[in-house]
Every structure is written in structure tokens, then in C-alpha cells.
Design a protein around this motif. Structure first.
Motif, PDB file in Angstrom:
ATOM      1  N   GLU A  27      -9.305   5.496   0.157  1.00 33.49           N
ATOM      2  CA  GLU A  27      -8.046   6.594  -0.296  1.00 33.49           C
ATOM      3  C   GLU A  27      -7.438   6.138  -1.866  1.00 33.49           C
ATOM      4  O   GLU A  27      -7.596   6.044  -2.801  1.00 33.49           O
ATOM      5  N   LYS A  64      -8.692   1.629   4.273  1.00 32.77           N
ATOM      6  CA  LYS A  64      -7.882   2.462   3.298  1.00 32.77           C
ATOM      7  C   LYS A  64      -8.949   2.789   1.527  1.00 32.77           C
ATOM      8  O   LYS A  64      -7.883   2.907   1.237  1.00 32.77           O
ATOM      9  N   TYR A  77       1.221  -1.274  -0.363  1.00 30.36           N
ATOM     10  CA  TYR A  77       0.361  -0.260   0.087  1.00 30.36           C
ATOM     11  C   TYR A  77       1.000   1.108   0.433  1.00 30.36           C
ATOM     12  O   TYR A  77       0.533   2.259  -0.826  1.00 30.36           O
TER      13      TYR A  77
END
Length: 427
Positions: A236, A233, A156
Motif C-alpha cells: 500500500e 502494508k 504510516y
């Protein structure tokens, strides 16, 4: 009689081959011991084609020596981008071979070497990131992920650094991998204060970290245990994918990617918020407002969500943004960033006022306008002051908050408060 002779000759060839392998592995070990890792790698290369027929013990030894040789080259900064992955692959082969054979002569050392290698890669990535060498940092983090594929978080961050490096094609490849793995990053981070220096420390975000933290608190080595929820996440990830596609002129692909993301994760409000943000980037305000309304209806008391809506709204509508930030504070009275962003909203007009003041001359009309602007500026600082003071009270170690507050005290000629704050900040 002839066929028996052929079989015997074949057996002799295999035997000779096995002796050659042993000799090559021993020679490589000797080269490695003498500090000549490149020679060790070259020697092992000679045994590579026949290692498949070796015994499990010889395979484990071969891969362990190979891992050590490549790791040594990488540590000496000799083509580390190639040698770190080669070392990791070799150590992983050691674990695989010995797990299958039920023996573990080299496994513990291989695990230790992998952990050491991963830590070195992460530290090197942090240094590269701090130096703004984002492309290098992304590559190093991806190598750390290759060493330990259970630590998907490193993939990530590798993708995020690739975005910072504007290596968008690579970022998309890694984000796609994260999507296939269904990575969310959601969890809990565990903190506690060191009893010796009273500094809060981060223990990690898994069950082992919690156990370690709780044990040390129980032993009174640490105090004030604190758990912090780590939000998903996914939003995002999908946002970055969509924004990259938008930047590449692939608007329809971006919309499709977000629609698919929402369909796959209907309860993940961060993705819906991301979709709203993308439509905002595309100046499609009608769709943006529709999506924001839907998100807010689902989670009216989610402080982080309301705060994020404020961040998005601040790009186009300061009044709307202020409403969201104040609502976030109602839900969570200690929301430092909401106070800070409210202050920033109030201070946003400062540059415009200063620019106009600097353009004024010395005529009576200009002097009158100057006094009006001066009053506006003073009112602006006064309106921001309570939010800045609250943000500093909540987070006194925040340099940005402290410096901004110092500037506001200075502009309002609050000399005593400025002096006291300077002393507190050690300036």
C-alpha cells in the motif's frame, strides 16, 4: 599572581551562573504552579544558554519543568503544534540525562507525561479524522510519532491522512521515511470478548498485548481469544507513492519506484499486485495481465491476494472479478467481503436499468420494454440475494450489508423477510 586572580574570578562567574540557573528553574516552577506556563517558558529561556554546564541533577530538573510548561500550554490549545513537540523533546532529554547519570528522580513522571501526551494526540487525531479535517489529523499523528518513534504505525497513518488531505508532497516525505525504516506493519492483532458485556475488544499487536490478553482470558475476565493476521502494508505504501507520482505526471518515476520495491522485496506479493494496479491506472492492460499472472502463480491459495485481484479486475472486467471472488470463497468460505463484492457486482447494472425505465413513455413498445427491464431487474436482485444473505450471516453488525439486503428484499417484494430483518436490525 595576576593569572591566579583571573582564575579565581572565572570560578566566581561560574558559581554566580549556577546560582542564577537554580533561581530561574525555581522561578519557572513557581510560575507553573500558579498556572502561568508562558511565564515559566520565558524564565527557562534565560537559563537555556548555560544549562549545558549545569549538573546532571539540574539539567534533569530544568528539562522536566520545561516539558511540563510546554505540555500545559499545548493542553490549553495554545500553539499545540509547536508546544507538544517541545514538551516531548524536553521529556526525552530528562530520560537521556538521567539514564546517563544513573539517577531517575524525574524519569517515571516524564515517561507518564509522554504516554499521556501521545494518547491525547492520537485521540485528537481520531476526532479530526472523523470530522474530515485530514490535514490536522495527519499533523497530530506525526506529532504522536515524534513523541514515540518506536510506534512507526503512527507515521504510516499520518502519511495516509496526508493523502486524504491531498497534501501529496508531505505524504511522499513521510512515505519515504517509512521506506527508509523498512516498515511493513505486518504482525498479529489480539482480540478477546469481555466477559461482562460480551463485546470483543482489541488488545494490541505486540507481545505485551498478547500477554495481557492471555492473562485476562486465564483469569476468566475475557473469553473467545482470537488472533488476526495483519498483512504487510508495504504494498500500500509503494502503491500510494506510485499513484501520487502518476497524478503528478511523473509516470517513469512511479514505474522506477515500483521496480525498485519489487527488487528489494521479491517475496512481497502485495508490491507486485500494487505494480499491476498502477499499470491498470495507466491503461497498460498487457503489462497488468502479465503481472497478475505472475502474482497468482506464486500464491494460488492466498485468499486475500485472490480477493485483491478481484477488486482490481472489477474496474475493467466484471466476469474476471467474479471468478476471483468465487475463488477467494473456495479458499476461505467465510470471506465476508468477497460475498459482499459479488453482490455489488451483480447489482452494478441497477442504475443503468432504472435510468432506462425512467425514460420510457406509455406506448405499447415502451410498455413491453418496461416489462423486459423489470424482469432483468428482478433477475439481477435474485442473483445478488444469496451472496448478500451469506455476507449478513457472517457479519450481522455490518450496516452496509444489512441496509443493502433490506433494499433487495423490498425490491423483490419479500415483505416477511424485510420485516424480520428490520426487527433484527432495530429499525
Amino acid at each position: 599572581m595576576k593569572s591566579k586572580y583571573v582564575l579565581l574570578a572565572s570560578a566566581l562567574l561560574v558559581s554566580v551562573s549556577n546560582f542564577a540557573q537554580k533561581d530561574q528553574i525555581k522561578a519557572a516552577e513557581k510560575s507553573l504552579k500558579n498556572g502561568n506556563s508562558a511565564e515559566a517558558v520565558a524564565t527557562l529561556k534565560q537559563a537555556e544558554s548555560t544549562i549545558g554546564s549545569a549538573s546532571d541533577a539540574e539539567k534533569a530538573q530544568y528539562y522536566f519543568v520545561k516539558g511540563n510548561a510546554h505540555a500545559d500550554l499545548a493542553n490549553k490549545k495554545m500553539d499545540a503544534g509547536k508546544n507538544f513537540p517541545e514538551a516531548a523533546k524536553a521529556y526525552q532529554e530528562v530520560l537521556s540525562v538521567e539514564k546517563k547519570s544513573g539517577k531517575s528522580k524525574y524519569s517515571d513522571d516524564a515517561k507518564t507525561a509522554l504516554t499521556d501526551m501521545k494518547n491525547k494526540l492520537i485521540n485528537a487525531a481520531v476526532d479530526a479524522g472523523n470530522a474530515k479535517n485530514y490535514k490536522e489529523a495527519s499533523g497530530l499523528l506525526y506529532q504522536a510519532y515524534e513523541v514515540d518513534k518506536t510506534d512507526v504505525e503512527k507515521l504510516y497513518y499520518a502519511a495516509n491522512y496526508a493523502v486524504n488531505a491531498q497534501d501529496f508532497d508531505q505524504a511522499l516525505t513521510w512515505y519515504d521515511e517509512l521506506k527508509k525504516l523498512n516498515y511493513s506493519g505486518e504482525g498479529t492483532s489480539y482480540y478477546a470478548k469481555n466477559a461482562v458485556n460480551d463485546q470483543e475488544e482489541f488488545f494490541g499487536s505486540n507481545a505485551a498485548a498478547k500477554t495481557d490478553r492471555d492473562t485476562k482470558v486465564r483469569l476468566k475476565l475475557y473469553t473467545n481469544p482470537r488472533d488476526e493476521k495483519v498483512p504487510s502494508k508495504r504494498g500500500e505504501i509503494y502503491k500510494n507513492v506510485a499513484l501520487i507520482l502518476v497524478q503528478q505526471g511523473k509516470t517513469e518515476q512511479a514505474k522506477k519506484a515500483l521496480a525498485e520495491a519489487r527488487e528489494a522485496n521479491p517475496d512481497d506479493t502485495s508490491i507486485a499486485l500494487t505494480e499491476a494496479n498502477v499499470y491498470l491506472e495507466l491503461n497498460d492492460f498487457a503489462t497488468y495481465k502479465k503481472l497478475v499472472t505472475e502474482v497468482l502463480a506464486k500464491s494460488p491459495n492466498d485468499a486475500d491476494l485472490v480477493y485483491n485481484l478481484g477488486v482490481i479486475a472489477s474496474k475493467t472486467d466484471a466476469v474476471e472479478a467474479e471468478k476471483y471472488y468465487k475463488r477467494a470463497i473456495e479458499i476461505k468460505p467465510d470471506y465476508t467481503n468477497a460475498y459482499l463484492n459479488l453482490a455489488i457486482l451483480k447489482l452494478d447494472a441497477d442504475k443503468k436499468i432504472i435510468d432506462e425505465m425512467n425514460k420510457l413513455g406509455n406506448s405499447e413498445k415502451d410498455n413491453k420494454r418496461y416489462e423486459v427491464l423489470k424482469k432483468q431487474r428482478s433477475d439481477m436482485f435474485n442473483s445478488a440475494l444469496p451472496y448478500l444473505e451469506k455476507a449478513y450471516e457472517l457479519d450481522p453488525k455490518n450496516e452496509e450489508v444489512g441496509t443493502t439486503l433490506l433494499n433487495v428484499y423490498g425490491a423483490l417484494e419479500m415483505t416477511d423477510k424485510k420485516k424480520a430483518l428490520k426487527a433484527k436490525m432495530g429499525k
